[in-house]
Enzyme design. Structure first.
Site, PDB file in Angstrom:
ATOM      1  N   ASP A 252      12.177   9.527   8.901  1.00 36.28           N
ATOM      2  CA  ASP A 252      11.549   8.216   8.847  1.00 36.28           C
ATOM      3  C   ASP A 252      12.461   7.203   9.561  1.00 36.28           C
ATOM      4  O   ASP A 252      12.864   7.433  10.701  1.00 36.28           O
ATOM      5  CB  ASP A 252      11.254   7.852   7.378  1.00 36.28           C
ATOM      6  CG  ASP A 252      10.501   6.554   7.198  1.00 36.28           C
ATOM      7  OD1 ASP A 252       9.300   6.512   7.481  1.00 36.28           O
ATOM      8  OD2 ASP A 252      11.128   5.563   6.766  1.00 36.28           O
TER       9      ASP A 252
ATOM     10  N   HIS B 243       4.071  13.014   5.147  1.00 37.01           N
ATOM     11  CA  HIS B 243       5.209  12.271   5.680  1.00 37.01           C
ATOM     12  C   HIS B 243       6.550  12.688   5.095  1.00 37.01           C
ATOM     13  O   HIS B 243       7.560  12.663   5.801  1.00 37.01           O
ATOM     14  CB  HIS B 243       4.985  10.777   5.423  1.00 37.01           C
ATOM     15  CG  HIS B 243       6.083   9.914   5.952  1.00 37.01           C
ATOM     16  ND1 HIS B 243       6.338   9.761   7.311  1.00 37.01           N
ATOM     17  CD2 HIS B 243       7.027   9.150   5.321  1.00 37.01           C
ATOM     18  CE1 HIS B 243       7.360   8.938   7.486  1.00 37.01           C
ATOM     19  NE2 HIS B 243       7.796   8.556   6.292  1.00 37.01           N
TER      20      HIS B 243
END
Length: 328
Positions: free
Chosen positions: A106, A305
């Site tokens: 991320d 994610h």
């Protein structure tokens, strides 16, 4: 590389430009620095630390400045990318090393990429999870994000820009907000196709209005959620959100590197159901020129994610296989 018995986790504090940085270390061997994203902590690497240590590496997961037990400068500009990169260099030096491999997820992926770009002599290989490498340049970030969604919706990155605004939504119920945010981006709990996208807000609305309200994702136990919530209840969210609030400053700072490739060995691992992977498909396609020493791009089917937590065994295998090629 020869595997050795896995040692226990070791917590330590080192001095850095941020002030103090909290590290969690396991294993011995070549150094691998692990960088988390938003809204996480060193704990997001809990599955990788023992696996990398068992494979013969010195794995170090840190609380990025503004998070966890690391220092939290008060000034928004203290969270610019150049400062975070210097934190990473200071960690390598504090650990008595001259160089390291760096792996990020991320926002940590962006920080890892910038570290490799700015200090190729220190960071000799880079692993990027969820967010692909996109060289500096292009339009001003806040202008881009302000246009996403159109007049009827607000993109979450724009929502995060104003100090105090997102904090007012999150901090009265940190645990509930985190549970919803993690679920919204997890493969097994994300909204179905056609349902409102949790990356956007309706006018006058909140992010949590579009979060799932069902069970936690399979990768996240109640105890795991307690760890994350406990840290953010103690620290607040401003330090973490300030990373978003310095994006235009980063754009200015990194202008001399416009279009620059990262030439060190690299690997990318993304989730097929992750918006970071699908929205940035062009960046992944461009890796053949922006990451000329890329070993492979892996996109995991059915994965969201939180890739190293959703699919820890696969990610551990891909990382250790890639790292073994570097040692060879």
């Amino acid at each position: 590389m020869r595997s050795e018995p896995t040692a226990a986790l070791r917590h330590r504090i080192v001095e850095a430009p941020a002030g103090r940085l909290h590290l969690v270390e396991q294993g011995r061997g070549p150094l691998i620095l692990l960088l988390h994203g938003f809204p996480e902590s060193w704990y997001s690497w809990r599955h990788q630390l023992p696996a990398l240590a068992a494979a013969g590496y010195r794995a170090v997961a840190m609380d990025v400045r503004g998070y966890g037990r690391s220092s939290r400068p008060s000034a928004t500009e203290a969270y610019r990318m150049l400062d975070l990169v210097e934190d990473n260099v200071a960690v390598v030096r504090a650990l008595g090393e001259e160089s390291a491999m760096v792996v990020g997820h991320d926002w940590g992926s962006n920080i890892a990429a910038a570290s490799a770009l700015l200090h190729p002599g220190v960071f000799r290989a880079v692993g990027l999870l969820s967010v692909p490498y996109a060289p500096p340049g292009g339009p001003r970030p806040t202008d881009v994000f302000g246009r996403i969604g159109g007049p009827q919706q607000e993109f979450y990155v724009s929502y995060f820009q104003q100090p105090g605004r997102a904090e007012a939504e999150i901090e009265p119920d940190v645990r509930g907000w985190l549970a919803g945010f993690y679920a919204a981006l997890s493969a097994d709990t994300m909204p179905a196709e056609g349902e409102p996208d949790p990356h956007f807000l309706a006018p006058g609305g909140r992010m949590r209005d579009r979060f799932p309200t069902g069970p936690l994702p399979a990768w996240l136990s109640e105890e795991d959620l307690d760890v994350y919530a406990g840290e953010f209840e103690r620290t607040g969210l401003t330090g973490a959100l300030n990373r978003y609030r310095t994006m235009d400053r980063d754009w200015e700072d990194l202008a001399p590197y416009r279009g620059a490739p990262i030439t060190q060995p690299a690997v990318f691992i993304g989730g097929a159901l992750d918006a970071s992977t699908t929205w940035m498909a062009d960046a992944i396609e461009a890796h053949r020129t922006t990451l000329p020493a890329l070993s492979a791009s892996h996109v995991l089917d059915g994965c969201g994610h939180w890739i190293q937590q959703e699919r820890p065994e696969e990610v551990n295998s891909l990382l250790t296989e890639w790292l073994a090629t570097l040692q060879d």
